[in-house]
Design a protein around this motif. Structure first.
Motif, PDB file in Angstrom:
ATOM      1  N   ALA A   1     135.104  48.906 158.935  1.00 15.14           N
ATOM      2  CA  ALA A   1     134.243  49.976 159.425  1.00 15.14           C
ATOM      3  C   ALA A   1     133.650  49.582 160.773  1.00 15.14           C
ATOM      4  O   ALA A   1     133.468  48.398 161.078  1.00 15.14           O
ATOM      5  CB  ALA A   1     133.131  50.255 158.419  1.00 15.14           C
ATOM      6  N   LEU A   2     133.336  50.583 161.577  1.00 13.68           N
ATOM      7  CA  LEU A   2     132.735  50.323 162.885  1.00 13.68           C
ATOM      8  C   LEU A   2     131.316  49.806 162.737  1.00 13.68           C
ATOM      9  O   LEU A   2     130.842  49.029 163.568  1.00 13.68           O
ATOM     10  CB  LEU A   2     132.751  51.594 163.730  1.00 13.68           C
ATOM     11  CG  LEU A   2     134.136  52.223 163.960  1.00 13.68           C
ATOM     12  CD1 LEU A   2     134.017  53.465 164.830  1.00 13.68           C
ATOM     13  CD2 LEU A   2     135.086  51.219 164.577  1.00 13.68           C
ATOM     14  N   GLY A   3     130.628  50.250 161.700  1.00 11.58           N
ATOM     15  CA  GLY A   3     129.296  49.753 161.399  1.00 11.58           C
ATOM     16  C   GLY A   3     129.309  48.976 160.097  1.00 11.58           C
ATOM     17  O   GLY A   3     129.820  49.464 159.092  1.00 11.58           O
TER      18      GLY A   3
ATOM     19  N   LEU B   1     131.480  65.830 163.692  1.00  9.67           N
ATOM     20  CA  LEU B   1     131.988  64.481 163.920  1.00  9.67           C
ATOM     21  C   LEU B   1     132.512  64.335 165.344  1.00  9.67           C
ATOM     22  O   LEU B   1     132.287  63.311 165.996  1.00  9.67           O
ATOM     23  CB  LEU B   1     133.097  64.174 162.909  1.00  9.67           C
ATOM     24  CG  LEU B   1     132.639  64.044 161.450  1.00  9.67           C
ATOM     25  CD1 LEU B   1     133.833  64.118 160.508  1.00  9.67           C
ATOM     26  CD2 LEU B   1     131.871  62.745 161.232  1.00  9.67           C
ATOM     27  N   ARG B   2     133.206  65.353 165.833  1.00  8.11           N
ATOM     28  CA  ARG B   2     133.732  65.294 167.202  1.00  8.11           C
ATOM     29  C   ARG B   2     132.618  65.369 168.233  1.00  8.11           C
ATOM     30  O   ARG B   2     132.665  64.692 169.272  1.00  8.11           O
ATOM     31  CB  ARG B   2     134.744  66.421 167.401  1.00  8.11           C
ATOM     32  CG  ARG B   2     136.032  66.216 166.600  1.00  8.11           C
ATOM     33  CD  ARG B   2     136.954  67.412 166.666  1.00  8.11           C
ATOM     34  NE  ARG B   2     138.174  67.170 165.907  1.00  8.11           N
ATOM     35  CZ  ARG B   2     139.074  68.098 165.616  1.00  8.11           C
ATOM     36  NH1 ARG B   2     138.883  69.358 166.022  1.00  8.11           N
ATOM     37  NH2 ARG B   2     140.158  67.791 164.918  1.00  8.11           N
ATOM     38  N   HIS B   3     131.603  66.184 167.966  1.00 11.40           N
ATOM     39  CA  HIS B   3     130.457  66.263 168.869  1.00 11.40           C
ATOM     40  C   HIS B   3     129.742  64.914 168.950  1.00 11.40           C
ATOM     41  O   HIS B   3     129.362  64.467 170.036  1.00 11.40           O
ATOM     42  CB  HIS B   3     129.472  67.332 168.389  1.00 11.40           C
ATOM     43  CG  HIS B   3     129.787  68.696 168.898  1.00 11.40           C
ATOM     44  ND1 HIS B   3     129.464  69.831 168.205  1.00 11.40           N
ATOM     45  CD2 HIS B   3     130.395  69.113 170.030  1.00 11.40           C
ATOM     46  CE1 HIS B   3     129.856  70.897 168.887  1.00 11.40           C
ATOM     47  NE2 HIS B   3     130.429  70.483 169.991  1.00 11.40           N
TER      48      HIS B   3
ATOM     49  N   MET C   1     126.990  59.334 169.516  1.00  9.58           N
ATOM     50  CA  MET C   1     125.964  59.330 168.483  1.00  9.58           C
ATOM     51  C   MET C   1     126.617  59.013 167.140  1.00  9.58           C
ATOM     52  O   MET C   1     127.845  59.068 166.997  1.00  9.58           O
ATOM     53  CB  MET C   1     125.254  60.685 168.412  1.00  9.58           C
ATOM     54  CG  MET C   1     124.501  61.074 169.651  1.00  9.58           C
ATOM     55  SD  MET C   1     123.614  62.638 169.440  1.00  9.58           S
ATOM     56  CE  MET C   1     122.225  62.124 168.414  1.00  9.58           C
ATOM     57  N   TRP C   2     125.774  58.726 166.156  1.00  2.48           N
ATOM     58  CA  TRP C   2     126.248  58.397 164.811  1.00  2.48           C
ATOM     59  C   TRP C   2     125.655  59.371 163.803  1.00  2.48           C
ATOM     60  O   TRP C   2     124.656  60.044 164.089  1.00  2.48           O
ATOM     61  CB  TRP C   2     125.895  56.958 164.450  1.00  2.48           C
ATOM     62  CG  TRP C   2     126.531  55.979 165.378  1.00  2.48           C
ATOM     63  CD1 TRP C   2     125.991  55.475 166.541  1.00  2.48           C
ATOM     64  CD2 TRP C   2     127.838  55.421 165.269  1.00  2.48           C
ATOM     65  NE1 TRP C   2     126.886  54.639 167.145  1.00  2.48           N
ATOM     66  CE2 TRP C   2     128.022  54.585 166.402  1.00  2.48           C
ATOM     67  CE3 TRP C   2     128.867  55.542 164.340  1.00  2.48           C
ATOM     68  CZ2 TRP C   2     129.193  53.868 166.606  1.00  2.48           C
ATOM     69  CZ3 TRP C   2     130.038  54.833 164.541  1.00  2.48           C
ATOM     70  CH2 TRP C   2     130.197  54.008 165.659  1.00  2.48           C
TER      71      TRP C   2
ATOM     72  N   ASP D   1     135.028  58.453 161.198  1.00  2.00           N
ATOM     73  CA  ASP D   1     134.635  57.197 161.823  1.00  2.00           C
ATOM     74  C   ASP D   1     133.220  57.228 162.377  1.00  2.00           C
ATOM     75  O   ASP D   1     132.582  56.183 162.512  1.00  2.00           O
ATOM     76  CB  ASP D   1     135.612  56.816 162.935  1.00  2.00           C
ATOM     77  CG  ASP D   1     136.809  56.049 162.416  1.00  2.00           C
ATOM     78  OD1 ASP D   1     136.841  55.762 161.198  1.00  2.00           O
ATOM     79  OD2 ASP D   1     137.719  55.739 163.208  1.00  2.00           O
ATOM     80  N   ARG D   2     132.728  58.403 162.758  1.00  2.00           N
ATOM     81  CA  ARG D   2     131.382  58.487 163.336  1.00  2.00           C
ATOM     82  C   ARG D   2     130.286  58.513 162.270  1.00  2.00           C
ATOM     83  O   ARG D   2     129.096  58.603 162.608  1.00  2.00           O
ATOM     84  CB  ARG D   2     131.280  59.728 164.223  1.00  2.00           C
ATOM     85  CG  ARG D   2     131.764  59.449 165.632  1.00  2.00           C
ATOM     86  CD  ARG D   2     130.797  58.573 166.397  1.00  2.00           C
ATOM     87  NE  ARG D   2     131.423  57.748 167.397  1.00  2.00           N
ATOM     88  CZ  ARG D   2     130.759  56.981 168.254  1.00  2.00           C
ATOM     89  NH1 ARG D   2     129.448  56.929 168.214  1.00  2.00           N
ATOM     90  NH2 ARG D   2     131.409  56.233 169.113  1.00  2.00           N
TER      91      ARG D   2
END
Length: 271
Positions: free
Chosen positions: A18-20, A68-70, A76-77, A96-97
């Motif tokens: 995961a990214l976070g 999610l795309r925005h 932003m998360w 992913d966000r």
């Protein structure tokens, strides 16, 4: 047979980290300490919240593909509940966000079994391995910390009898109850509590504007940081882009506070 096949597929999917991720009591994004400044969403465009200085948006339901795309475009998360299909269908890379999956609000002992079941489903389904879960907990800190990766605690003290300069001590007590094993996020009040508004309305036919002073919101945020908070969750019941003097003042106050917090992030994100 289908269930076994799905488990094998999910296991193969969980190859990308995961990214976070949580590292002890610190949340890291792309291997760097990250200090969450989240705001509860009430329908405002993400662009508005980004301009006010928030890096994370908390949703009441699962994020849409458009959201999610925005968030990706704005860097932003998102914090939100996992999809209802978790446990039956893979949670794809489109999410992913999502920084952390929310396990619920006002959680206590009675929610533990449901939390454990939901966590297993998410772990089996998530394309990203190790994405944190967060519990917005009201009690049972030790038990909650054994299920969730992050604990978020707090309340709305302004307008009541609680002394605001004791908020850091209150948070430290919750961290001790959780044995300081997970990151702790703290709630920050940004408007008069619903209880106070209801009581005021009962005294007359018209409720006057009751904005909170920016200095008090800042003081509460600094108390949270002093209490060991690794992230701040700004509570909000009404839109920050509403066209009225109270909303305008609250927006300006939060923009001002977030500018202060950004200067402190290199120190507070890692404790």
């Amino acid at each position: 047979v289908r269930q076994v096949g799905y488990q094998e597929f999910a296991g193969q999917a969980n190859l990308r980290p995961a990214l976070g991720r949580v590292n002890g009591t610190i949340l890291e994004v792309r291997d760097q300490p990250f200090f969450v400044r989240s705001i509860q969403h009430n329908g405002e465009p993400f662009e508005v919240l980004s301009e006010l200085g928030f890096n994370t948006v908390e949703l009441k339901r699962t994020a849409t593909i458009q959201e999610l795309r925005h968030s990706e475009r704005l860097d932003m998360w998102i914090i939100c509940p996992p999809p209802e299909s978790a446990g039956l269908k893979t949670i794809s890379a489109e999410y992913d966000r999502v920084l952390a999956w929310s396990l619920g609000q006002n959680l206590d002992y009675t929610d533990l079994q449901r939390m454990e079941s939901r966590t297993r489903e998410v772990r089996e389904s998530d394309f990203r391995e190790g994405r944190p879960t967060v519990a917005f907990a009201s009690s049972g800190m030790f038990e909650m910390a054994r299920v969730a990766d992050i604990l978020s605690v707090g309340f709305e003290p302004m307008g009541g009898s609680f002394a605001l300069n004791q908020y850091s001590e209150w948070l430290q007590q919750r961290a001790e109850l959780a044995k300081r094993t997970v990151p702790l996020w703290a709630s920050i009040q940004t408007e008069v509590s619903k209880t106070v508004s209801t009581q005021t309305a009962a005294l007359g036919t018209r409720v006057p504007p009751m904005p909170l002073a920016a200095s008090k919101i800042k003081f509460m945020a600094y108390e949270a940081i002093a209490g060991g908070a690794r992230g701040l969750r700004f509570l909000s019941r009404s839109r920050l882009d509403a066209q009225n003097p109270v909303a305008n003042l609250r927006s300006l106050s939060l923009r001002w506070l977030n500018a202060h917090l950004r200067q402190l992030e290199p120190w507070i994100s890692g404790g």
